[in-house]
Design a protein around this motif. Structure first.
Motif, mmCIF file in Angstrom:
data_model
loop_
_atom_site.group_PDB
_atom_site.id
_atom_site.type_symbol
_atom_site.label_atom_id
_atom_site.label_comp_id
_atom_site.label_asym_id
_atom_site.label_seq_id
_atom_site.Cartn_x
_atom_site.Cartn_y
_atom_site.Cartn_z
ATOM 1 N N ARG A 27 8.000 -19.977 42.725
ATOM 2 C CA ARG A 27 8.759 -20.347 41.527
ATOM 3 C C ARG A 27 8.923 -19.202 40.549
ATOM 4 O O ARG A 27 9.971 -19.024 39.963
ATOM 5 C CB ARG A 27 8.077 -21.510 40.822
ATOM 6 N N THR A 28 7.842 -18.445 40.349
ATOM 7 C CA THR A 28 7.858 -17.422 39.306
ATOM 8 C C THR A 28 7.991 -15.999 39.822
ATOM 9 O O THR A 28 8.349 -15.100 39.080
ATOM 10 C CB THR A 28 6.575 -17.493 38.463
ATOM 11 N N GLY A 29 7.620 -15.789 41.088
ATOM 12 C CA GLY A 29 7.616 -14.438 41.640
ATOM 13 C C GLY A 29 6.363 -13.656 41.290
ATOM 14 O O GLY A 29 6.233 -12.490 41.667
ATOM 15 N N ALA A 30 5.438 -14.298 40.588
ATOM 16 C CA ALA A 30 4.192 -13.631 40.186
ATOM 17 C C ALA A 30 3.253 -13.490 41.383
ATOM 18 O O ALA A 30 3.264 -14.319 42.301
ATOM 19 C CB ALA A 30 3.500 -14.431 39.087
ATOM 20 N N ASP A 31 2.448 -12.445 41.354
ATOM 21 C CA ASP A 31 1.432 -12.261 42.392
ATOM 22 C C ASP A 31 0.470 -13.434 42.384
ATOM 23 O O ASP A 31 0.064 -13.907 41.320
ATOM 24 C CB ASP A 31 0.631 -10.980 42.157
ATOM 25 N N MET A 32 0.086 -13.899 43.572
ATOM 26 C CA MET A 32 -0.938 -14.935 43.686
ATOM 27 C C MET A 32 -2.301 -14.260 43.526
ATOM 28 O O MET A 32 -2.435 -13.060 43.785
ATOM 29 C CB MET A 32 -0.844 -15.639 45.050
ATOM 30 N N PRO A 33 -3.320 -15.003 43.112
ATOM 31 C CA PRO A 33 -4.608 -14.386 42.789
ATOM 32 C C PRO A 33 -5.391 -13.826 43.982
ATOM 33 O O PRO A 33 -6.289 -13.029 43.785
ATOM 34 C CB PRO A 33 -5.384 -15.521 42.123
ATOM 35 N N THR A 34 -5.053 -14.223 45.204
ATOM 36 C CA THR A 34 -5.785 -13.704 46.357
ATOM 37 C C THR A 34 -5.093 -12.470 46.910
ATOM 38 O O THR A 34 -3.880 -12.357 46.878
ATOM 39 C CB THR A 34 -5.899 -14.749 47.470
ATOM 40 N N LYS A 35 -5.857 -11.548 47.436
ATOM 41 C CA LYS A 35 -5.316 -10.335 48.055
ATOM 42 C C LYS A 35 -5.301 -10.528 49.568
ATOM 43 O O LYS A 35 -6.332 -10.526 50.215
ATOM 44 C CB LYS A 35 -6.181 -9.123 47.671
ATOM 45 N N PRO A 36 -4.125 -10.716 50.161
ATOM 46 C CA PRO A 36 -4.072 -10.896 51.615
ATOM 47 C C PRO A 36 -4.348 -9.592 52.354
ATOM 48 O O PRO A 36 -4.103 -8.509 51.831
ATOM 49 C CB PRO A 36 -2.633 -11.358 51.854
#
Length: 63
Positions: A27-36
Protein backbone atom coordinates in the motif's frame (compact mmCIF):
# COMPACT_ATOMS: atom_id res chain seq x y z
CA UNK A 1 16.36 3.15 -8.54
CA UNK A 2 13.21 1.07 -7.83
CA UNK A 3 13.54 -2.64 -7.04
CA UNK A 4 12.80 -5.36 -9.57
CA UNK A 5 9.61 -7.08 -8.39
CA UNK A 6 9.75 -10.88 -8.16
CA UNK A 7 6.54 -11.75 -6.27
CA UNK A 8 3.53 -10.19 -4.55
CA UNK A 9 1.56 -11.81 -1.74
CA UNK A 10 -0.76 -10.68 1.04
CA UNK A 11 0.13 -7.00 1.04
CA UNK A 12 3.85 -7.49 0.50
CA UNK A 13 5.96 -6.84 -2.58
CA UNK A 14 9.12 -8.93 -2.84
CA UNK A 15 11.99 -7.87 -5.02
CA UNK A 16 15.66 -7.12 -5.50
CA UNK A 17 17.25 -3.70 -5.23
CA UNK A 18 20.84 -2.51 -5.54
CA UNK A 19 21.50 -3.49 -1.90
CA UNK A 20 19.93 -6.97 -2.21
CA UNK A 21 16.52 -8.50 -1.47
CA UNK A 22 13.73 -6.24 -0.18
CA UNK A 23 10.15 -6.56 1.08
CA UNK A 24 7.87 -3.54 0.68
CA UNK A 25 4.41 -2.75 2.00
CA UNK A 26 2.13 -2.99 -1.06
CA UNK A 27 0.00 0.00 0.00
CA UNK A 28 2.67 2.49 0.99
CA UNK A 29 5.85 1.25 -0.66
CA UNK A 30 7.64 1.49 2.69
CA UNK A 31 10.26 -1.07 3.66
CA UNK A 32 8.90 -3.90 5.80
CA UNK A 33 10.63 -4.33 9.18
CA UNK A 34 12.24 -7.69 8.37
CA UNK A 35 15.41 -7.98 6.29
CA UNK A 36 14.99 -10.81 3.76
CA UNK A 37 17.98 -12.91 2.80
CA UNK A 38 16.54 -14.18 -0.50
CA UNK A 39 14.29 -12.99 -3.33
CA UNK A 40 11.35 -15.38 -3.85
CA UNK A 41 9.78 -15.97 -7.26
CA UNK A 42 6.57 -17.35 -5.72
CA UNK A 43 5.12 -16.94 -2.24
CA UNK A 44 2.27 -18.85 -0.58
CA UNK A 45 1.00 -18.57 2.96
CA UNK A 46 3.55 -21.22 4.03
CA UNK A 47 6.50 -21.11 1.64
CA UNK A 48 8.62 -18.82 -0.48
CA UNK A 49 10.21 -20.42 -3.55
CA UNK A 50 13.61 -19.14 -4.64
CA UNK A 51 15.30 -19.88 -7.96
CA UNK A 52 19.09 -19.72 -7.65
CA UNK A 53 21.52 -20.97 -10.28
CA UNK A 54 18.75 -23.05 -11.92
CA UNK A 55 17.91 -24.76 -8.60
CA UNK A 56 14.61 -24.29 -6.77
CA UNK A 57 14.69 -23.84 -2.99
CA UNK A 58 11.86 -23.38 -0.50
CA UNK A 59 11.93 -21.24 2.63
CA UNK A 60 9.31 -20.86 5.35
CA UNK A 61 7.19 -17.76 4.77
CA UNK A 62 7.28 -15.21 7.56
CA UNK A 63 4.21 -13.49 8.79
Amino acid sequence: MPPTVSAVRHGRVYGRAVGGPVVLDARTGADMPTKPEVTPVLVTEYTGLVLDDRRLYSYPAGG
